[in-house]
Write a protein that holds these residues in place. Structure first.
Motif, PDB file in Angstrom:
ATOM      1  N   ASP A  94       0.848  -1.178   0.000  1.00 22.25           N
ATOM      2  CA  ASP A  94       0.000   0.000   0.000  1.00 22.25           C
ATOM      3  C   ASP A  94       0.893   1.240   0.000  1.00 22.25           C
ATOM      4  O   ASP A  94       2.109   1.151   0.112  1.00 22.25           O
ATOM      5  CB  ASP A  94      -0.922  -0.009   1.226  1.00 22.25           C
ATOM      6  N   GLN A  95       0.286   2.412  -0.068  1.00 25.44           N
ATOM      7  CA  GLN A  95       1.053   3.643  -0.186  1.00 25.44           C
ATOM      8  C   GLN A  95       1.378   4.288   1.150  1.00 25.44           C
ATOM      9  O   GLN A  95       2.191   5.224   1.199  1.00 25.44           O
ATOM     10  CB  GLN A  95       0.270   4.660  -1.016  1.00 25.44           C
ATOM     11  N   ASP A  96       0.792   3.794   2.233  1.00 24.46           N
ATOM     12  CA  ASP A  96       0.812   4.572   3.461  1.00 24.46           C
ATOM     13  C   ASP A  96       1.324   3.818   4.685  1.00 24.46           C
ATOM     14  O   ASP A  96       1.167   4.282   5.811  1.00 24.46           O
ATOM     15  CB  ASP A  96      -0.593   5.104   3.770  1.00 24.46           C
ATOM     16  N   ASP A  97       1.938   2.642   4.477  1.00 29.76           N
ATOM     17  CA  ASP A  97       2.434   1.868   5.614  1.00 29.76           C
ATOM     18  C   ASP A  97       3.931   2.099   5.804  1.00 29.76           C
ATOM     19  O   ASP A  97       4.572   2.815   5.035  1.00 29.76           O
ATOM     20  CB  ASP A  97       2.157   0.377   5.395  1.00 29.76           C
ATOM     21  N   ILE A  98       4.474   1.463   6.826  1.00 31.44           N
ATOM     22  CA  ILE A  98       5.917   1.472   7.067  1.00 31.44           C
ATOM     23  C   ILE A  98       6.347   0.032   7.257  1.00 31.44           C
ATOM     24  O   ILE A  98       5.824  -0.685   8.120  1.00 31.44           O
ATOM     25  CB  ILE A  98       6.278   2.302   8.321  1.00 31.44           C
ATOM     26  N   TRP A  99       7.302  -0.414   6.441  1.00 27.14           N
ATOM     27  CA  TRP A  99       7.785  -1.783   6.526  1.00 27.14           C
ATOM     28  C   TRP A  99       9.008  -1.850   7.429  1.00 27.14           C
ATOM     29  O   TRP A  99       9.941  -1.046   7.286  1.00 27.14           O
ATOM     30  CB  TRP A  99       8.151  -2.302   5.142  1.00 27.14           C
ATOM     31  N   LEU A 100       9.006  -2.800   8.347  1.00 23.36           N
ATOM     32  CA  LEU A 100      10.185  -3.046   9.160  1.00 23.36           C
ATOM     33  C   LEU A 100      11.245  -3.740   8.295  1.00 23.36           C
ATOM     34  O   LEU A 100      10.924  -4.419   7.322  1.00 23.36           O
ATOM     35  CB  LEU A 100       9.819  -3.895  10.373  1.00 23.36           C
ATOM     36  N   LYS A 101      12.494  -3.573   8.640  1.00 27.20           N
ATOM     37  CA  LYS A 101      13.580  -3.887   7.715  1.00 27.20           C
ATOM     38  C   LYS A 101      13.705  -5.374   7.363  1.00 27.20           C
ATOM     39  O   LYS A 101      14.327  -5.720   6.365  1.00 27.20           O
ATOM     40  CB  LYS A 101      14.902  -3.377   8.273  1.00 27.20           C
TER      41      LYS A 101
END
Length: 303
Positions: A94-101
């Protein structure tokens, strides 16, 4: 390192998309290329992704100008138009999430260890005020859950190239038919399970799943979410979608499906009695049973 094509559907996302893309390229132990499709926007999203692509050759932006009207048809376009041949895996974003590394490397490792073709996971919802909540989707899969729910948020999905190509071929074959299916993550899960692909739902959360006023599908928590879900039951939307998905993935003639998909009252009651085979979580099984009973009484389940 595994090579991964990340496909990202955007719409009026200029305030979030930079942070999402940064977190995608911060993934460790994987080689990522990003493909972006923008639903015609009014906030400058197209110009922003064009600038980012000009600065980073790992970003490919599909031609602008199309109006999709929702995330599902935008993802269908991405799956249809992106060439997956050079990649080991395909992931949805999606455009609005944050992925952990470690989100993608974890998915690849789990897929390899399990000998599976599809992966999804839990997610951690977060709100602007700092609240966080674990969204648990990793309950054991049951026989028919894929016809009635997704495997979790689509932004956690990772497919093998083999499965992604098969979904691509199927979408192109059923292109007109799938346009009326409103949740791409539900359809992709159903296609994989209906066609014998092994799907792993991980109890790990590698994503911060942003919640805001413009989420098309957000966290199913709280009174507002319950009322929204209840409304979809009352008007028959969920039942009709399940029927369409069953047809789209080739199960229209399955004896179990044919018992309820025509929408008869006895068929709905039959379906309710099999609620334990239709949803993964006990709470949802109970809700599913009463939903079937309510639909059989109201009659608002005709396509």
């Amino acid at each position: 390192m595994p090579t991964i094509a990340v496909i990202l559907a955007a719409y009026n996302g200029s305030i979030w998309i930079q942070e999402q893309i940064d977190s995608i390229f911060a993934q460790e132990d994987v080689d990522v290329r990003l493909f972006v499709s923008v639903d015609a926007s009014s906030d400058g999203t197209e110009a922003l992704v064009d600038r980012l692509a000009a600065e980073d050759g790992r970003i490919v932006v599909l031609p602008h100008g199309q109006r999709f009207g929702g995330a599902a048809p935008n993802f269908y376009r991405l799956v249809k138009d992106v060439d997956f041949a050079a990649f080991d895996y395909i992931a949805l974003a999606d455009q609005d999430d944050i992925w952990l590394k470690h989100k993608l490397s974890r998915a690849c490792a789990v897929l390899t260890a399990a000998g599976a073709d599809a992966y999804s996971s839990n997610a951690t919802a977060f709100w602007p005020d700092g609240r966080q909540m674990l969204i648990e989707k990793s309950q054991p899969q049951v026989k028919w859950d894929f016809l009635f729910e997704a495997a979790g948020p689509g932004c956690t999905y990772v497919f093998s190239q083999k499965l992604a190509v098969e979904i691509q071929k199927h979408l192109m074959l059923k292109w007109s038919e799938v346009q009326s299916i409103g949740l791409h993550d539900w359809l992709f899960y159903a296609y994989a399970r209906a066609n014998g692909y092994r799907w792993v739902i991980d109890d790990f959360s590698g994503i911060l799943y942003r919640q805001h006023a413009h989420n098309q599908v957000g966290v199913n928590a709280g009174v507002k979410a319950f009322l929204h879900r209840f409304t979809k039951v009352i008007n028959g939307w969920g039942f009709i979608q399940a029927s369409k998905i069953s047809q789209a993935v080739g199960l229209a003639d399955n004896p179990f499906v044919s018992r309820w998909s025509r929408g008869s009252r006895t068929g709905l009651l039959y379906l309710g009695l099999h609620s334990h085979q239709c949803r993964r979580r006990l709470r949802d099984q109970v809700f599913f049973f009463f939903s079937c009973v309510l639909l059989s009484v109201s009659g608002k389940h005709k396509q």
